[in-house]
Design a protein around this motif. Structure first.
Motif, PDB file in Angstrom:
ATOM      1  N   SER A 206       0.850  -1.184   0.000  1.00 26.00           N
ATOM      2  CA  SER A 206       0.000   0.000   0.000  1.00 26.00           C
ATOM      3  C   SER A 206       0.887   1.236   0.000  1.00 26.00           C
ATOM      4  N   VAL A 207       0.673   2.123  -0.984  1.00 25.70           N
ATOM      5  CA  VAL A 207       1.586   3.243  -1.202  1.00 25.70           C
ATOM      6  C   VAL A 207       0.800   4.555  -1.276  1.00 25.70           C
ATOM      7  N   PRO A 208       1.243   5.607  -0.591  1.00 23.22           N
ATOM      8  CA  PRO A 208       0.609   6.911  -0.769  1.00 23.22           C
ATOM      9  C   PRO A 208       0.671   7.336  -2.237  1.00 23.22           C
ATOM     10  N   GLU A 209      -0.391   7.956  -2.699  1.00 23.69           N
ATOM     11  CA  GLU A 209      -0.468   8.280  -4.127  1.00 23.69           C
ATOM     12  C   GLU A 209       0.731   9.092  -4.607  1.00 23.69           C
ATOM     13  N   GLU A 210       1.214   9.996  -3.784  1.00 22.22           N
ATOM     14  CA  GLU A 210       2.323  10.836  -4.205  1.00 22.22           C
ATOM     15  C   GLU A 210       3.651  10.082  -4.252  1.00 22.22           C
ATOM     16  N   LYS A 211       3.685   8.849  -3.750  1.00 22.90           N
ATOM     17  CA  LYS A 211       4.903   8.047  -3.768  1.00 22.90           C
ATOM     18  C   LYS A 211       4.831   6.878  -4.757  1.00 22.90           C
ATOM     19  N   VAL A 212       3.722   6.771  -5.479  1.00 18.85           N
ATOM     20  CA  VAL A 212       3.571   5.654  -6.426  1.00 18.85           C
ATOM     21  C   VAL A 212       4.689   5.666  -7.461  1.00 18.85           C
ATOM     22  N   LYS A 213       5.034   6.828  -7.963  1.00 22.35           N
ATOM     23  CA  LYS A 213       6.083   6.906  -8.986  1.00 22.35           C
ATOM     24  C   LYS A 213       7.412   6.387  -8.463  1.00 22.35           C
ATOM     25  N   ASP A 214       7.719   6.627  -7.194  1.00 17.13           N
ATOM     26  CA  ASP A 214       8.977   6.140  -6.617  1.00 17.13           C
ATOM     27  C   ASP A 214       9.013   4.623  -6.584  1.00 17.13           C
ATOM     28  N   PHE A 215       7.894   3.992  -6.233  1.00 17.05           N
ATOM     29  CA  PHE A 215       7.845   2.533  -6.213  1.00 17.05           C
ATOM     30  C   PHE A 215       7.909   1.978  -7.631  1.00 17.05           C
ATOM     31  N   MET A 216       7.265   2.642  -8.577  1.00 21.04           N
ATOM     32  CA  MET A 216       7.369   2.224  -9.973  1.00 21.04           C
ATOM     33  C   MET A 216       8.818   2.359 -10.457  1.00 21.04           C
ATOM     34  N   GLN A 217       9.475   3.431 -10.042  1.00 22.23           N
ATOM     35  CA  GLN A 217      10.864   3.658 -10.448  1.00 22.23           C
ATOM     36  C   GLN A 217      11.751   2.516  -9.977  1.00 22.23           C
ATOM     37  N   TYR A 218      11.574   2.109  -8.717  1.00 22.96           N
ATOM     38  CA  TYR A 218      12.342   0.960  -8.211  1.00 22.96           C
ATOM     39  C   TYR A 218      12.131  -0.258  -9.094  1.00 22.96           C
ATOM     40  N   TYR A 219      10.869  -0.526  -9.430  1.00 20.93           N
ATOM     41  CA  TYR A 219      10.530  -1.738 -10.171  1.00 20.93           C
ATOM     42  C   TYR A 219      11.214  -1.756 -11.537  1.00 20.93           C
ATOM     43  N   PHE A 220      11.081  -0.667 -12.287  1.00 22.98           N
ATOM     44  CA  PHE A 220      11.658  -0.645 -13.637  1.00 22.98           C
ATOM     45  C   PHE A 220      13.179  -0.571 -13.608  1.00 22.98           C
ATOM     46  N   ASP A 221      13.744   0.095 -12.621  1.00 22.99           N
ATOM     47  CA  ASP A 221      15.200   0.115 -12.495  1.00 22.99           C
ATOM     48  C   ASP A 221      15.743  -1.286 -12.251  1.00 22.99           C
ATOM     49  N   ALA A 222      15.072  -2.047 -11.383  1.00 17.82           N
ATOM     50  CA  ALA A 222      15.523  -3.405 -11.085  1.00 17.82           C
ATOM     51  C   ALA A 222      15.461  -4.289 -12.329  1.00 17.82           C
ATOM     52  N   ALA A 223      14.391  -4.135 -13.126  1.00 19.94           N
ATOM     53  CA  ALA A 223      14.264  -4.949 -14.334  1.00 19.94           C
ATOM     54  C   ALA A 223      15.283  -4.539 -15.388  1.00 19.94           C
ATOM     55  N   ALA A 224      15.606  -3.240 -15.454  1.00 18.04           N
ATOM     56  CA  ALA A 224      16.529  -2.752 -16.481  1.00 18.04           C
ATOM     57  C   ALA A 224      17.980  -3.129 -16.189  1.00 18.04           C
ATOM     58  N   LYS A 225      18.271  -3.505 -14.961  1.00 16.67           N
ATOM     59  CA  LYS A 225      19.646  -3.853 -14.606  1.00 16.67           C
ATOM     60  C   LYS A 225      20.070  -5.217 -15.140  1.00 16.67           C
ATOM     61  N   THR A 226      19.119  -6.035 -15.552  1.00 17.19           N
ATOM     62  CA  THR A 226      19.428  -7.375 -16.016  1.00 17.19           C
ATOM     63  C   THR A 226      19.173  -7.483 -17.517  1.00 17.19           C
ATOM     64  N   PRO A 227      20.015  -8.217 -18.241  1.00 18.10           N
ATOM     65  CA  PRO A 227      19.796  -8.376 -19.688  1.00 18.10           C
ATOM     66  C   PRO A 227      18.660  -9.332 -20.018  1.00 18.10           C
ATOM     67  N   PHE A 228      18.066  -9.942 -18.993  1.00 20.38           N
ATOM     68  CA  PHE A 228      17.030 -10.945 -19.229  1.00 20.38           C
ATOM     69  C   PHE A 228      15.617 -10.357 -19.244  1.00 20.38           C
ATOM     70  N   GLY A 229      15.481  -9.071 -18.966  1.00 24.00           N
ATOM     71  CA  GLY A 229      14.168  -8.448 -18.975  1.00 24.00           C
ATOM     72  C   GLY A 229      13.424  -8.565 -17.669  1.00 24.00           C
ATOM     73  N   ARG A 230      13.863  -9.435 -16.799  1.00 19.13           N
ATOM     74  CA  ARG A 230      13.320  -9.584 -15.452  1.00 19.13           C
ATOM     75  C   ARG A 230      14.359 -10.292 -14.612  1.00 19.13           C
ATOM     76  N   ASN A 231      14.177 -10.285 -13.311  1.00 23.68           N
ATOM     77  CA  ASN A 231      15.093 -10.984 -12.415  1.00 23.68           C
ATOM     78  C   ASN A 231      14.828 -12.489 -12.412  1.00 23.68           C
ATOM     79  N   ASP A 232      15.775 -13.233 -11.882  1.00 26.97           N
ATOM     80  CA  ASP A 232      15.663 -14.682 -11.675  1.00 26.97           C
ATOM     81  C   ASP A 232      15.462 -15.453 -12.981  1.00 26.97           C
ATOM     82  N   PRO A 233      16.421 -15.392 -13.908  1.00 27.41           N
ATOM     83  CA  PRO A 233      16.283 -16.163 -15.153  1.00 27.41           C
ATOM     84  C   PRO A 233      16.308 -17.669 -14.934  1.00 27.41           C
ATOM     85  N   GLN A 234      16.771 -18.105 -13.755  1.00 28.10           N
ATOM     86  CA  GLN A 234      16.777 -19.546 -13.467  1.00 28.10           C
ATOM     87  C   GLN A 234      15.375 -20.080 -13.197  1.00 28.10           C
ATOM     88  N   ASP A 235      14.427 -19.181 -12.882  1.00 26.54           N
ATOM     89  CA  ASP A 235      13.042 -19.577 -12.645  1.00 26.54           C
ATOM     90  C   ASP A 235      12.265 -19.402 -13.950  1.00 26.54           C
TER      91      ASP A 235
END
Length: 322
Positions: A206-235
């Motif tokens: 649950s995220v305050p509306e004014e902080k939604v972008k920050d949580f989205m930023q975390y999500y896309f940054d984490a995905a962009a750090k890997t060449p596989f398009g998402r984390n855990d390519p072994q799964d």
């Protein structure tokens, strides 16, 4: 993972309520605000007691002295469930005002609230600081929960008693649980298997509306750090696809924040449930959380070490508190 931990599916997961678990709030989320407000008012009118006749000295059938009272726990960390308590007295006194007075007041207030919420909804208005229920998933939910807890404690300054990040399942095409209302991890006991039902691993927060972008930023940054398009390519498999859930999905007014955080790095798709794995595809399925609800996972999955990381003991303490 369950076998490695020595756990079996002894108890299925159940739907995880949003931050406000009361029936009235669930009604407000299910229908448009004006309709829901008027419906709640009508329900309140119908619940008001009618004038009661005096009880004779010979007794009579017991009647409720007042509407049932909704009781919730004092501080549930991850949602609460109410209990309906009936009055113990079987004698009913005469009401202190005519029944139509209370009914009229409730109905008038309901219509007023319905009109106000209609105006607000037309302008896309939200209460300042309102919490938005979201869920995120990419790969295993263990590390996603850890990252979201870190954001809650560091960015939102939430104490342990107010953490909302919960591991679970979301994105089933049927949007419903199995027999008995359960959704379970992979198991050998014939219990409803989340993978076979089209769910993906996800974490609700649950995220305050004014902080939604920050949580989205975390999500896309984490995905962009890997060449596989998402984390855990072994799964491998649709259970580990990249997902984001929010009220309204791609038609939410919060999509602008999501697109700004993404900055064109991943393709946003309208999820239909049971979607394919996103590994090596650079895609994220976006779900309307009202149509594709979140189900909390078993307790042994909560605040768990990741496959490739061991977390601190104070993080594990959240599991014991839960």
């Amino acid at each position: 993972r369950a076998a490695a931990d020595g756990h079996s599916c002894a108890q299925c997961a159940h739907p995880q309520p949003a931050i406000v678990p009361r029936a009235e709030m669930r009604l407000l989320r299910r229908f448009p605000p004006p309709v829901a407000a008027i419906a709640v008012a009508v329900a309140a009118v119908l619940a008001l007691p009618a004038p009661a006749a005096a009880v004779s000295s010979t007794g009579g059938p017991p009647r409720c002295a007042q509407p049932p009272t909704l009781v919730t726990s004092a501080r549930p960390p991850f949602g609460a469930h109410g209990a309906c308590l009936q009055p113990t007295s079987s004698k009913v006194g005469s009401p202190t005002w005519p029944a139509w007075t209370g009914r009229g007041i409730c109905l008038a207030l309901g219509l007023l609230v319905g009109a106000a919420t209609a105006i607000c909804s037309l302008h896309g208005a939200r209460a300042v600081g309102e919490n938005i229920p979201l869920y995120f998933g990419q790969g295993c939910f263990w590390h996603v929960q850890h990252d979201l807890v870190r954001l809650e404690t560091q960015l939102l300054r939430r104490p342990a008693s107010r953490l909302t990040a919960v591991a679970g399942y979301a994105g089933s095409p049927g949007a419903t649980a199995g027999a008995g209302g359960g959704v379970c991890y992979h198991n050998r006991e014939g219990a409803p298997d989340y993978g076979k039902m089209g769910f993906a691993e996800a974490v609700s927060v649950s995220v305050p509306e004014e902080k939604v972008k920050d949580f989205m930023q975390y999500y896309f940054d984490a995905a962009a750090k890997t060449p596989f398009g998402r984390n855990d390519p072994q799964d491998l498999g649709s259970e580990y696809r990249s997902v984001i859930g929010l009220p309204g999905g791609l038609r939410s007014p919060l999509v602008a924040d999501m697109e700004a955080a993404n900055a064109g790095r991943l393709k946003l798709l309208d999820g239909v449930g049971g979607d394919a794995d996103t590994l090596m595809r650079g895609e994220v399925y976006v779900y309307d959380s009202a149509k594709f609800p979140f189900f909390q996972a078993e307790l042994y999955h909560q605040f768990h070490d990741d496959m490739l990381a061991q977390y601190r003991e104070d993080y594990h303490q959240f599991h014991d508190d839960m």
